[in-house]
Design a protein around this motif. Sequence first.
Motif, mmCIF file in Angstrom:
data_model
loop_
_atom_site.group_PDB
_atom_site.id
_atom_site.type_symbol
_atom_site.label_atom_id
_atom_site.label_comp_id
_atom_site.label_asym_id
_atom_site.label_seq_id
_atom_site.Cartn_x
_atom_site.Cartn_y
_atom_site.Cartn_z
ATOM 1 N N ASP A 47 0.620 -1.207 -0.026
ATOM 2 C CA ASP A 47 0.007 0.005 -0.035
ATOM 3 C C ASP A 47 0.955 1.292 0.133
ATOM 4 O O ASP A 47 0.543 2.262 -0.642
ATOM 5 N N ASN A 54 -2.391 3.670 7.243
ATOM 6 C CA ASN A 54 -3.721 2.859 6.970
ATOM 7 C C ASN A 54 -4.950 3.321 7.529
ATOM 8 O O ASN A 54 -5.981 3.074 7.238
ATOM 9 N N PRO A 104 -5.317 2.152 1.280
ATOM 10 C CA PRO A 104 -4.812 0.826 1.429
ATOM 11 C C PRO A 104 -5.612 -0.303 1.479
ATOM 12 O O PRO A 104 -6.796 -0.206 1.956
#
Length: 357
Positions: A241, A281, A332
């Motif tokens: 990510d 995240n 993400p």
Amino acid sequence: MVMKNILATGVAGFIGFHLTKRLVKEGYRVIGLDNINDYYSTDLKYDRLTQLGIKKGSIIEDKPVPSKTHENLQFIKTDLENKAVIDDLFADNGFDVVINLAAQAGVRYSLEDPYRYIDSNITGFLNLLEAARHHPVEHFIYASSSSVYGANTSMPFATSDNVDHPMSLYAASKKSNELMAHTYSNLFDIPTTGLRFFTVYGPWGRPDMALFLFTEAMLNDEPIKVFNHGNMERDFTYIDDIVEGIKRLIPKPPTPNPDWTGDDPDPATSFAPYRIFNIGNSSPVHLMDFIHEIENQLGMEAEKNMMPMQPGDVPKTWADVEDLFEYIDFRPQIKVKEGIRNFVEWYKEYYKSEVQS
């Protein structure tokens, strides 16, 4: 589309390795730089380079060498502090983009050897900025850190927050990078983007990070050190990510913010071509839950030594990333369960001769 010519630093490191692998796969021309220092296992760093087609025996100090497997990749082993080599690299290659991931890493180690952080993170960063000043680039992307939030407790951490209370020299060096980048964006019109990384993890990860340390200890029947008695939360972000986020930023250099005002200054933007983003995240995980998931993946219970908070550390991180998600149209994708499983599978394969049966 004409593919960009990129200088990527820190390519033997965790994030730099994964990013370089992605960039060369997509056709970018990359010169990768790393000094392969001994902060952690140089064997792991050389093994990462081997994955990129750079064999240890082919490396020549301060000279670019070609990859054996990627015709669009070269590697140079040198220090960012080596101004003459850095200047020659820029003069000889006409870089379109710089992605600086090289740095002396680690919050705790900055208490032991602070001078390394000044040499690499300040002097080395200045050499890159000066080179970009004299050999203009379209976009200068660099690694900052969630550590800059320091003593902040308002969650989630936002790039609009004040970050003037660092808890370690490492954090102070990263805040310094942001200030230096702004100065060069202002004075020399260099478009700079700083990325505050939040606890990156995944295969080929750093041996000084929690996931690696816990997995290694458990597989060797050793206790794990659980700091702050487990009362920690981290915004764990999977490496793929992170790489996707950086890749999407390459063709999007910052422009001046027309609404910026000195009466109410936004720290994340500027009247200059300058931008700061959190890259994480945005889903903090309690440390004990993280440990339990490692236990699940390994099929064993960890012996836990509960420890006090370490100097320079912080109890919680949580990234506000809405501005980045809007800017690059990406969120993400990898959850902690999948990310830990991927790491454990890699670790067992990489260290299969050492893992106890």
